[in-house]
Motif scaffolding. Structure first.
Motif, PDB file in Angstrom:
ATOM      1  N   LEU A   1       0.447  -1.162  -0.006  1.00 54.71           N
ATOM      2  CA  LEU A   1      -0.324  -0.430   0.010  1.00 54.71           C
ATOM      3  C   LEU A   1       0.905   1.434   0.177  1.00 54.71           C
ATOM      4  N   LYS A   2       2.112   1.294   0.885  1.00 52.74           N
ATOM      5  CA  LYS A   2       2.737   2.515   0.518  1.00 52.74           C
ATOM      6  C   LYS A   2       3.508   2.978  -0.651  1.00 52.74           C
ATOM      7  N   GLN A   3       3.780   1.473  -1.771  1.00 52.01           N
ATOM      8  CA  GLN A   3       4.376   1.402  -2.728  1.00 52.01           C
ATOM      9  C   GLN A   3       3.360   2.433  -3.623  1.00 52.01           C
ATOM     10  N   LYS A   4       2.023   2.033  -3.503  1.00 52.44           N
ATOM     11  CA  LYS A   4       1.208   2.398  -4.137  1.00 52.44           C
ATOM     12  C   LYS A   4       0.688   3.907  -3.755  1.00 52.44           C
ATOM     13  N   LEU A   5       0.562   3.906  -2.739  1.00 51.18           N
ATOM     14  CA  LEU A   5       0.739   5.638  -2.555  1.00 51.18           C
ATOM     15  C   LEU A   5       1.980   6.716  -2.850  1.00 51.18           C
ATOM     16  N   GLU A   6       3.098   6.012  -2.819  1.00 50.92           N
ATOM     17  CA  GLU A   6       3.989   6.420  -3.558  1.00 50.92           C
ATOM     18  C   GLU A   6       3.744   7.219  -5.088  1.00 50.92           C
ATOM     19  N   THR A   7       4.034   6.256  -5.747  1.00 49.33           N
ATOM     20  CA  THR A   7       3.311   5.797  -6.858  1.00 49.33           C
ATOM     21  C   THR A   7       2.377   6.742  -6.993  1.00 49.33           C
ATOM     22  N   ALA A   8       1.142   7.241  -6.300  1.00 49.03           N
ATOM     23  CA  ALA A   8       0.101   7.628  -7.151  1.00 49.03           C
ATOM     24  C   ALA A   8       0.609   9.009  -6.560  1.00 49.03           C
ATOM     25  N   LYS A   9       1.648   9.562  -5.682  1.00 49.11           N
ATOM     26  CA  LYS A   9       1.704  11.022  -5.506  1.00 49.11           C
ATOM     27  C   LYS A   9       2.925  11.576  -6.488  1.00 49.11           C
ATOM     28  N   LYS A  10       3.120  10.442  -7.311  1.00 52.32           N
ATOM     29  CA  LYS A  10       4.247  10.633  -7.667  1.00 52.32           C
ATOM     30  C   LYS A  10       3.802  11.697  -9.109  1.00 52.32           C
TER      31      LYS A  10
END
Length: 340
Positions: A176-185
């Motif tokens: 979930l953290k990885q997906k959130l970071e990708t979404a932020k970028k």
């Protein structure tokens, strides 16, 4: 060592054990053959008395063992339990055996000392009492060991399940953290491209000219659109350009004064200036950028070679700024043009 309900000899087991103990006591040290002695009535009287005597002792030991189980302080360790079992289950019954035998023999007119009870029957009784108590202790220790093993297995299973669940949730959290970071970028990239598109469109519109009456005239200023992104405590704040009154750099922070409340960004004023529409915002001083929308009464007032301008602030307040003589010409050119 905790206590719980133990399972000892049943009532039937106690009766049978007492019967065999009575036979051992009566037949011990007898010079008459067994087949002959069983013909006498006295043999059965002695067996009956010995059985009652043995059953009382066995029953007492069983009762005592269960009573000790009910006292947690006597079961804290195996050593304490052993001492209490020996005192209550061995010493007390042995003393009771002497007292009962003394009362029985003296009651029938026999001399207790001359009867030989202490040298023949009493050692056998003490040995049987000791064996009985050791048997109860072994049963107690075995059941305690089984209980502790069951508790350990249950705790181990729960711990193993908790560890597996924790690993699963850790993996899920990482994903979930990885997906959130990708979404932020992705969101930052889209916002940046949108802003660049709007600025490019504004610049293109600013360069468009229309001809009227043989003279070149400039069209109206394009509508001020877009916003500035500022990182807040929990999210990114988007401040429309139309709400920005002026921007001032102070103490290594760029303070953005709006119609509501000031915000700050940890960046240089030059970087902020690059992202602003040039036809609406002008850097009047090294540490100040103003918005054309909030200039009061024309370009300003001449003060020698410099110039003073007044900005409209919230709650009918104003702010006066002095433009350095080196920037006056650029400011007047910027103010006189409808576009850059």
């Amino acid at each position: 060592m905790q206590t719980h309900e133990q399972t000892y000899f049943s009532a039937r087991g106690q009766v049978i054990t007492a019967f065999f103990v009575a036979l051992v006591i009566v037949l011990n040290n007898q010079s008459i053959p067994v087949l002959k002695i069983i013909r006498y009535l006295g043999f059965y009287v002695s067996v009956a008395f010995s059985w009652l005597f043995a059953w009382m002792i066995i029953h007492f030991i069983a009762w005592l063992s269960k009573s000790i189980d009910g006292f947690p302080r006597w079961n804290k360790t195996y050593d304490i339990r052993f001492v209490m079992q020996m005192i209550g289950g061995v010493a007390v019954p042995c003393l009771a055996a002497v007292a009962l035998a003394f009362g029985f023999l003296e009651g029938f007119g026999r001399d207790f000392r001359a009867s030989g009870y202490l040298t023949h029957e009493f050692p056998i009784i003490c040995l049987l009492i000791l064996i009985m108590n050791l048997t109860y202790l072994l049963l107690h220790y075995r059941q305690e060991a089984n209980r502790l093993a069951d508790e350990l297995n249950a705790k181990t299973g729960a711990l193993r399940k908790a560890v597996l669940d924790g690993q699963i949730w850790k993996k899920r959290t990482l994903i979930l953290k990885q997906k959130l970071e990708t979404a932020k970028k992705d969101a930052a990239g889209i916002s940046k491209r949108l802003l660049e598109t709007e600025n490019a469109l504004a610049a293109l519109e600013a360069k468009l000219k229309v001809r009227s009456g043989g003279a070149d005239t400039l069209c109206e200023l394009p509508k001020l659109r877009g916003f500035m992104e500022i990182q807040g405590a929990l999210s990114i704040d988007k401040i429309p350009y139309t709400e920005i009154r002026y921007i001032e750099y102070e103490k290594r922070r760029a303070w953005v004064y709006t119609s509501k409340s000031p915000h700050f960004r940890r960046t240089s004023l030059q970087e902020i200036q690059k992202s602003l529409p040039a036809n609406w915002f002008f850097r009047v001083r090294n540490n100040t950028i103003i918005n054309r929308m909030y200039i009061i009464d024309g370009p300003g007032i001449k003060k020698g070679r410099s110039m003073e301008i007044t900005l409209r602030l919230p709650k009918k307040q104003t702010k006066t700024l002095t433009i350095h003589r080196r920037k006056v010409a650029a400011y007047l050119e910027w103010f006189s043009l409808a576009h850059v």
